[in-house]
Design an enzyme around this catalytic site. Structure first.
Site, short mmCIF file in Angstrom:
data_model
loop_
_atom_site.label_atom_id
_atom_site.label_comp_id
_atom_site.label_asym_id
_atom_site.label_seq_id
_atom_site.Cartn_x
_atom_site.Cartn_y
_atom_site.Cartn_z
N CYS A 1 0.89 -1.41 -0.04
CA CYS A 1 -0.14 -0.01 0.27
C CYS A 1 0.88 1.24 -0.10
O CYS A 1 0.34 2.30 -0.27
CB CYS A 1 -0.85 -0.02 1.20
SG CYS A 1 -2.46 -1.30 1.01
N HIS B 1 12.01 0.71 5.98
CA HIS B 1 11.79 -0.85 5.78
C HIS B 1 12.05 -1.48 6.90
O HIS B 1 13.73 -1.37 7.15
CB HIS B 1 12.61 -1.05 4.51
CG HIS B 1 11.93 -2.21 3.84
ND1 HIS B 1 11.75 -3.50 4.35
CD2 HIS B 1 11.44 -2.36 2.50
CE1 HIS B 1 11.24 -4.23 3.58
NE2 HIS B 1 11.18 -3.67 2.19
N HIS C 1 -1.90 20.30 6.36
CA HIS C 1 -2.87 19.12 6.08
C HIS C 1 -2.01 17.92 5.96
O HIS C 1 -0.94 17.51 5.60
CB HIS C 1 -3.31 19.37 4.47
CG HIS C 1 -3.99 20.81 4.08
ND1 HIS C 1 -5.07 21.23 4.64
CD2 HIS C 1 -3.23 21.70 3.56
CE1 HIS C 1 -5.11 22.44 4.19
NE2 HIS C 1 -4.05 22.72 3.51
N HIS D 1 -2.81 7.33 4.80
CA HIS D 1 -3.35 6.14 4.15
C HIS D 1 -4.51 5.58 4.55
O HIS D 1 -4.44 5.35 6.13
CB HIS D 1 -2.33 5.09 4.22
CG HIS D 1 -2.53 3.71 3.68
ND1 HIS D 1 -3.29 3.50 2.43
CD2 HIS D 1 -2.45 2.65 4.33
CE1 HIS D 1 -3.44 2.13 2.36
NE2 HIS D 1 -3.01 1.45 3.53
N HIS E 1 -14.65 5.94 3.59
CA HIS E 1 -16.15 5.70 3.43
C HIS E 1 -16.51 5.56 1.99
O HIS E 1 -17.40 4.94 1.57
CB HIS E 1 -16.80 6.64 4.28
CG HIS E 1 -18.49 6.64 4.25
ND1 HIS E 1 -19.14 6.99 3.43
CD2 HIS E 1 -19.14 5.71 5.19
CE1 HIS E 1 -20.18 6.76 3.48
NE2 HIS E 1 -20.39 6.06 4.71
N ASN F 1 -10.32 0.96 1.15
CA ASN F 1 -8.72 1.14 0.72
C ASN F 1 -8.20 0.63 -0.49
O ASN F 1 -8.43 -0.55 -0.86
CB ASN F 1 -8.17 -0.01 1.93
CG ASN F 1 -6.67 0.04 1.79
OD1 ASN F 1 -6.08 0.73 1.06
ND2 ASN F 1 -6.26 -0.80 2.90
#
Length: 464
Positions: free
Chosen positions: A169, A248, A336, A340, A369, A373
């Protein structure tokens, strides 16, 4: 003074000035800008309403009473509405037997819609694209997905191509980083970055709870963006990349295995989400923040935090009453927060750690909503929400935070270089957001499952 000496001295000074100017001038050509981006909105016949979701669950004969109760709880608490999109294969009832053709068609539907709109809006011709970076984690076809795009748009034969898979992702920021590194050594470059996920071959049809959860969260989507370091296009750009940090934790065994594509005991392919996922995400997030924080916050805030942390330690050491630990105010360097949409718990967790308000979390919550995802592309739907709400003004700074399998946490800071406010994928529905309630109607229709006790002859049917 001898004229020759004066001449040599003057030439040396001029040459030194030229070298300094050239170095400064070259640095300007290394900047990474987003010229424009396009979030994909699939057709309405792919919306996963409560009715469609119930039909998909009902035809899965592998689900018993306990699994259905788990699904009900997961769907209701996921923060996902009835407007998200799924792959065509689930609407055709073929999720148990996906084909490579299904996977390719799903990606091509996104590619040709979003890239076409992006090129038309920017006026950039396919022949002007110098770099192509494509990331789709769970589909590696031959020819590559990048080759499909090159063939369709007839891109140049000398184009630099990067086809990424398995990055999870957080892959879109990895793709941006690839383009940014090319910009450091090549002037006047346009890069097309394409990010999505293939759900067709990965819709889980078994009964392993750790793999069922992915069906409740992941939805179809994608984003195409044009990046550039061309000085001539600088005034047309939307965002300028200020910094990007990648963390990572693949060397940690528990982090490595917390998100993994695998098969269950019956050989059904799916995506396993382990119970230690929140812990792995928190560790990666903390390590990532430790690196990016000094890059994005003003010196006064770093000094304030350092002084108050020292005083806190001194008070504790002297045995005085323990006071709350000092926290960093990220608003001193960030306007802002683009988070994710990995799930409601992910958004809540980041919000708690950064002490964000409901207003600041609204873009991520509403994106979850409305679109669910969408894996690596979810950040751009969140950004598009801010844009559609006309929140982004020239000079504002946007922090992006993403997580991905491996386990990874990647973040970056963008500066808004001009006032922006188009609708993008939100254009037809932004006025209805935020809605009065985010309650999913699944509980209303299928809440009766909680009152079932005998799973021997259980059958999932819709209540009248």
């Amino acid at each position: 003074m001898d004229p020759l000496t004066v001449l040599l001295f003057s030439v040396s000074v001029i040459y030194l000035i030229f070298l300094i100017w050239k170095r400064f001038d070259d640095r300007r050509d290394r900047d990474c800008y987003i010229l424009d981006y396009e979030c994909h909105k699939p057709s309405d016949d792919r919306k996963l309403t409560t009715e469609h979701s119930g039909a998909i669950i009902r035809r899965n004969t592998n689900l018993g009473l306990l699994e259905c109760k788990f699904l009900l709880k997961a769907v209701v608490n996921a923060g996902i509405g009835e407007q998200t999109y799924g792959p065509r294969i689930v609407f055709e009832g073929r999720e148990e037997k996906p084909t490579i053709k299904d996977s390719i068609l799903e990606m091509e539907e996104f590619f040709y819609d979003s890239i076409g709109k992006l090129l038309n809006r920017t006026g950039i011709q396919p022949s002007e694209i110098d770099v192509l970076v494509v990331n789709v984690s769970m589909l590696a076809s031959v020819p590559s997905l990048a080759a499909h795009i090159i063939n369709h748009y007839k891109l140049r034969e000398d184009i630099k191509v990067f086809n990424l898979s398995g990055m999870g992702c957080s892959a879109s920021l990895i793709s941006v980083d690839v383009a940014r590194n090319i910009f450091k050594s090549h002037k006047n470059v346009n890069a097309l970055v394409v990010t999505s996920e293939s759900l067709s071959p990965n819709w889980y049809t078994g009964n392993d709870k750790s793999m069922i959860l992915s069906n409740c969260l992941f939805r179809s989507g994608g984003c195409a963006m044009l990046l550039t370091n061309k000085r001539a296009l600088k005034e047309r750009a939307m965002f300028k990349l200020k910094c990007l940090v990648r963390t990572h934790h693949g060397a940690w065994d528990d982090s490595y295995g917390c998100c993994i594509q695998t098969e269950d005991e019956e050989g059904r392919l799916g995506f396993h989400l382990a119970k230690n996922l929140p812990k792995a995400a928190t560790r990666a997030f903390v390590d990532n923040l430790r690196v990016i924080t000094p890059m994005i916050l003003p010196l006064r805030e770093l000094l304030r935090y350092g002084i108050f942390t020292l005083l806190h330690k001194l008070r504790n050491g002297s045995g005085k009453v323990d006071a709350p630990k000092p926290t960093i105010n990220f608003r001193t360097g960030v306007d802002h927060f683009c988070i994710h949409t990995g799930g409601k718990a992910v958004i809540d967790g980041i919000g708690n750690n950064l002490k964000l308000t409901q207003y600041e979390l609204e873009p991520a919550r509403m994106t979850l909503h409305r679109f669910g995802n969408t894996s690596a592309s979810s950040l751009w739907y969140v950004l598009a929400y801010m844009e559609a709400k006309k929140r982004l003004k020239k000079g504002d700074r946007v922090l992006m935070i993403s997580f991905g399998a491996g386990f990874k946490c990647n973040s970056c800071l963008w500066e808004v270089v001009r006032d922006i406010g188009s609708g993008n994928a939100w254009e037809d529905c932004i006025d209805s957001y935020p809605p009065k309630t985010l309650v999913n109607p699944f509980m209303e229709k299928y809440g009766w499952i909680n009152f079932e006790e005998d799973g021997t002859n259980f059958k999932f049917v819709q209540s009248s």
